[in-house]
Enzyme design. Structure first.
Site, PDB file in Angstrom:
ATOM      1  N   ASN A   9     -14.726  -1.148  -0.890  1.00 15.06           N
ATOM      2  CA  ASN A   9     -14.164  -0.699  -2.165  1.00 15.06           C
ATOM      3  C   ASN A   9     -14.058  -1.945  -3.025  1.00 15.06           C
ATOM      4  OD1 ASN A   9     -12.659   0.270  -4.284  1.00 15.06           O
ATOM      5  ND2 ASN A   9     -10.732   0.380  -3.136  1.00 15.06           N
ATOM      6  N   LYS A  11     -13.326  -2.305  -6.113  1.00 12.97           N
ATOM      7  CA  LYS A  11     -12.309  -2.305  -7.181  1.00 12.97           C
ATOM      8  C   LYS A  11     -12.954  -2.816  -8.478  1.00 12.97           C
ATOM      9  CE  LYS A  11      -8.960  -2.729  -3.538  1.00 12.97           C
ATOM     10  NZ  LYS A  11      -7.611  -3.087  -3.135  1.00 12.97           N
ATOM     11  N   HIS A  95      -6.969   6.563  -4.507  1.00 13.14           N
ATOM     12  CA  HIS A  95      -6.592   5.219  -4.062  1.00 13.14           C
ATOM     13  C   HIS A  95      -5.188   4.879  -4.572  1.00 13.14           C
ATOM     14  CE1 HIS A  95      -6.503   0.895  -3.635  1.00 13.14           C
ATOM     15  NE2 HIS A  95      -7.405   1.064  -2.689  1.00 13.14           N
ATOM     16  N   GLU A  97      -3.979   2.305  -5.829  1.00 10.50           N
ATOM     17  CA  GLU A  97      -3.915   1.623  -7.129  1.00 10.50           C
ATOM     18  C   GLU A  97      -4.012   2.631  -8.269  1.00 10.50           C
ATOM     19  OE1 GLU A  97      -6.986  -1.181  -6.241  1.00 10.50           O
ATOM     20  OE2 GLU A  97      -5.634  -2.126  -4.800  1.00 10.50           O
ATOM     21  N   GLU A 167      -4.354   4.456   4.240  1.00  6.82           N
ATOM     22  CA  GLU A 167      -4.121   3.117   3.705  1.00  6.82           C
ATOM     23  C   GLU A 167      -2.636   2.910   3.422  1.00  6.82           C
ATOM     24  OE1 GLU A 167      -7.904   1.340   1.942  1.00  6.82           O
ATOM     25  OE2 GLU A 167      -6.966   2.461   0.348  1.00  6.82           O
ATOM     26  N   GLY A 173      -4.291  -5.395   0.016  1.00  2.57           N
ATOM     27  CA  GLY A 173      -4.397  -6.623  -0.769  1.00  2.57           C
ATOM     28  C   GLY A 173      -3.273  -7.609  -0.518  1.00  2.57           C
ATOM     29  N   SER A 213      -6.143  -4.623   4.122  1.00  2.00           N
ATOM     30  CA  SER A 213      -6.373  -5.965   4.668  1.00  2.00           C
ATOM     31  C   SER A 213      -7.174  -5.949   5.966  1.00  2.00           C
ATOM     32  CB  SER A 213      -5.050  -6.717   4.846  1.00  2.00           C
ATOM     33  OG  SER A 213      -4.393  -6.830   3.597  1.00  2.00           O
TER      34      SER A 213
HETATM   35  P1  PGA Z   1      -7.848  -4.645   0.946  1.00  5.39           P
HETATM   36  O1  PGA Z   1      -8.033  -3.295   0.124  1.00  5.39           O
HETATM   37  O2  PGA Z   1      -8.844  -4.595   2.078  1.00  5.39           O
HETATM   38  O3  PGA Z   1      -8.159  -5.744  -0.039  1.00  5.39           O
HETATM   39  O4  PGA Z   1      -6.439  -4.667   1.434  1.00  5.39           O
HETATM   40  C1  PGA Z   1      -8.222  -2.082   0.792  1.00  5.39           C
HETATM   41  C2  PGA Z   1      -8.303  -0.978  -0.207  1.00  5.39           C
HETATM   42  O5  PGA Z   1      -7.626  -1.064  -1.226  1.00  5.39           O
HETATM   43  O6  PGA Z   1      -9.047  -0.005  -0.030  1.00  5.39           O
END
Ligand code: PGA
Length: 252
Positions: A9, A11, A95, A97, A167, A173, A213
């Protein structure tokens, strides 16, 4: 037997020219690693370039969101048919976010999921608890509620094109990862909920990824868990070597 799905992903990262360079570099690194499906979910403007660069490789291309209407007065939005026509196969929906910064709710997640499935896209449906919910001991209730609301009115047949990405929001992140046991337990709760909604066969078949992560250092032990069928990877999907290492962990 479920097949791992390793999805990046990106982003809001990478321009079209960077996308082309990335996929050109990645393709030979992951060639033949076919024990998992490999997906890159990229910004809308990168999709056409990604689809072209991924032709003839084992890399599949996805979007990071989709609008729920077929067409109409929704300035700035992108429909499922638009995505489909340019060769998009997957789409990330819900997601954290988007839930956190763009007002996404379980209801709009459900509408988007229905629209994407109707257009023939595969959906990577994201859900997970925030830190306070985990600390309050209500993670299971939260993910069960999200699973039910996000999949409302989706048929068993449509569910075959849905992947769930568990998640935990506190792990995205942040460098904090759920322990393999936490990931396994909560992915298992989601699977149980699918069994209640759609029966045990559907629960056995559905892909439940872990995201938050996941990286080249922890992927192997997360993927070793019975209920973890892959990963949705943010930061580590922006580096070809790190992403390849995760794909290799899924092929070990
Ligand atoms: P990350 O993001 O691996 O940077 O924690 C995962 C995600 O948001 O899908």
């Amino acid at each position: 037997m479920r097949k791992y799905v390793i999805a990046g992903n990106w982003k809001m990262n990478m321009t079209p020219s960077q996308t082309k360079a990335f996929i050109t570099e990645l393709a030979p690194m992951v060639a033949g690693l076919d024990k998992c499906d490999i997906v890159l979910c990229v910004p809308y403007v990168d999709i056409a370039t990604a689809v072209e660069a991924a032709k003839g490789t084992n890399i599949h291309v996805g979007a990071e969101n989709v609008h729920f209407a077929e067409s109409g007065a929704y300035t700035g939005e992108i429909s499922a048919a638009m995505l489909k026509e340019i060769g998009t196969e997957y789409v990330v929906i819900g997601h954290s976010e988007r839930r956190q910064y763009f007002g996404e709710t379980d209801q709009t997640v459900n509408l988007r999921t229905k629209a994407a499935l109707k257009a023939g896209l595969k959906v990577i449906l994201c859900l997970g608890e925030v830190k306070e919910e985990r600390l309050s001991g209500i993670t299971n209730e939260v993910v069960r509620m999200q699973t039910k609301l996000d999949l409302a009115d989706i048929t068993a047949d449509e569910l075959k094109n849905v992947i769930i990405a568990y998640e935990p929001v506190w792990a995205i992140g942040t460098g904090l990862t759920a322990t393999p046991d936490q990931a396994d337990e909560t992915c298992g709760v989601i699977r149980e909920c699918i069994a209640e909604l759609y029966g045990s066969e559907a629960a056995e078949e559905i892909i439940v990824q872990y995201g938050g992560s996941m990286n080249d250092g922890n992927a192997a032990e997360l993927l070793a868990k019975a209920n973890v069928d892959g990963g949705l990877i943010g930061g580590a999907s922006l580096k070809t070597d790190k992403f390849t290492a995760i794909v290799k962990a899924a092929n070990a």
